[in-house]
Design an enzyme around this catalytic site. Structure first.
Site, PDB file in Angstrom:
ATOM      1  N   ARG A 106      -1.949  -4.935  20.203  1.00  0.00           N
ATOM      2  CA  ARG A 106      -1.399  -3.341  19.935  1.00  0.00           C
ATOM      3  C   ARG A 106      -1.125  -3.392  18.453  1.00  0.00           C
ATOM      4  NH1 ARG A 106       2.912  -3.765  24.993  1.00  0.00           N
ATOM      5  NH2 ARG A 106       1.615  -4.403  26.545  1.00  0.00           N
TER       6      ARG A 106
ATOM      7  N   ASP B  30       1.848  -0.782  16.244  1.00  0.00           N
ATOM      8  CA  ASP B  30       2.988   0.347  16.609  1.00  0.00           C
ATOM      9  C   ASP B  30       2.617   1.550  16.043  1.00  0.00           C
ATOM     10  OD1 ASP B  30       4.826  -1.252  18.056  1.00  0.00           O
ATOM     11  OD2 ASP B  30       5.229  -2.524  15.978  1.00  0.00           O
TER      12      ASP B  30
ATOM     13  N   TYR C  96      -2.992  -9.830   8.940  1.00  0.00           N
ATOM     14  CA  TYR C  96      -2.004  -8.823   8.575  1.00  0.00           C
ATOM     15  C   TYR C  96      -1.677  -8.674   6.987  1.00  0.00           C
ATOM     16  CZ  TYR C  96      -0.938  -7.527  13.569  1.00  0.00           C
ATOM     17  OH  TYR C  96      -1.016  -7.204  14.870  1.00  0.00           O
TER      18      TYR C  96
ATOM     19  N   ARG D 177       6.630  -7.346  10.499  1.00  0.00           N
ATOM     20  CA  ARG D 177       7.612  -6.218   9.835  1.00  0.00           C
ATOM     21  C   ARG D 177       8.909  -7.079  10.086  1.00  0.00           C
ATOM     22  NH1 ARG D 177       7.140  -1.285  13.574  1.00  0.00           N
ATOM     23  NH2 ARG D 177       8.755  -0.584  12.405  1.00  0.00           N
TER      24      ARG D 177
END
Lengths: 251, 251
Positions: free
Chosen positions: A51, A53, A111, A198
């Protein structure tokens, strides 16, 4: 007789509640399944590598679906793009074998988190960067990246809602790259917990600002109960760049 | 007793009808004058170095205004930013002498046009690039840039609505820079006619695609009545980077 199609999807996540279908707003997955229905007349379920966010972007999200209708690969790509909104695009469509699974076959992900070091607001970067007003000590941040690299229990770097049973992950590399006022944090790893990138970046910035010692990262990995909590960087700086599949090949 | 303040303004032009006040929608100028009213209680008129079209961005638009209220420069900058929407920001505020005029004192401007060479839609670039699917011959485009450089009559590179009486302008330099799939066209000049950069870039792309010979540019400059019309590149790829003021100094 169905055929399995792998899609590589890019999106600007600003307007969405995230990748996954949710009752409280429009998701990327919803838009993709709607486009599949319009293009092929089939109500298809799309399975993703994971997923993202609300507000998080992607250049290389991967998902797959099984279709009873057979279409040329360019027709999947270009046809879906005709029905998708401007902020979502299918970058590639490939035929894969039935044992390919976007989530279970993934062997790694890349990422990128983008920081903007700027004392003043910068409108053209507001959707894709986290602006940090304070100056950052890149030497300290590089040391902190080295501590986070390797196999660790990342339980201190997951948010409350994370449902993963395994919290041990491997970070292959974290690279910092400067480009004018931008600072890219590229994180390569075997897998990621909810909010993990994050929370890593938020804590790296704390170190870079001198508000937390580098050694704090060690304590967070080794004795999270005694360590201070991670800081979560905002979503708009994060982008899923690519998902690796070492074992599963396209047909 | 008024004091003259010079502002450097950045904006994402996607949501606006352009810089200038217009009856048919919201302009950057309107937002700035509203913010000035809210901050200082004065109905002030802002004078800019020029206009930008709907959808065109800026990193360094310059404008000035005269205030009867005296505020510290950081208060102008930070105070205006509190009242401006997220897609407009004052990057700098400076006190200037009364003979400074954002438009009449400008000695040069730098525009950047960003091309994206990509066969497939790319959502994260859609607001700031013109995507060109065909391959581009950069050698031909570089030759074309050399032809456009210098003092010329650019009457072939202005749109119907242009009200300038002087069509002779000097282009100091046009640089092409590749960055992965992006191609930056940096144009430095003494002044620009309406749509001039977009018409230069649109025609450069025609040359790069092989749809128009390099020599066509010469004809467009020397005998525009006999030359084919310029092609106008779309607005979202264009950004006003900076305005130069060689003579006028801040106080």
């Amino acid at each position: 007789m169905t055929e399995r199609i792998k899609l590589t999807v890019a999106y600007d996540g600003s307007a969405y509640v995230g990748w996954q279908l949710q009752p409280n707003g429009i998701s990327i997955q919803h838009c993709l399944e709607q486009a599949l229905l319009q293009l092929s007349g089939q109500q298809l379920r799309v399975h993703s590598s994971g997923r993202t966010d609300a507000g998080v972007h992607a250049r290389g999200m991967v998902c797959h679906f099984d279709s009873e209708r057979v279409l040329p690969l360019t027709a999947w790509r270009d046809g879906l793009n005709r029905f998708l909104p401007a902020d979502i695009a299918v970058r590639a469509a490939e035929k894969v074998t039935d044992d390919f699974h976007a989530r279970y076959c993934a062997t790694g992900k890349h990422y990128r988190y983008t920081l903007l070091r700027d004392p003043v607001r910068s409108p053209l970067e507001r959707r894709t960067c986290w602006r940090v007003k304070a100056s950052l000590d890149l030497d300290l941040m590089t040391q902190a990246c080295k501590i986070l690299t390797g196999v660790h229990d990342f339980v201190a770097f997951r948010s409350a809602g994370c449902s993963s049973t395994v919290t041990q992950k491997e970070i292959y590399a974290i690279n910092l790259t400067e480009a004018d006022a931008l600072l890219y944090v590229d994180v390569y790893g075997s897998g990621f917990l909810r909010h993990m990138v994050r929370m890593m970046v938020g804590t790296l910035v704390e170190v870079g600002r001198g508000r937390r010692p580098v050694e704090c990262l060690k304590l967070m990995l080794e004795d999270p109960a005694r360590a201070p909590a991670a800081i979560t960087a905002p979503p708009q700086g994060l982008c899923l760049m690519s998902v690796d599949y070492a074992m599963c090949q396209s047909v």
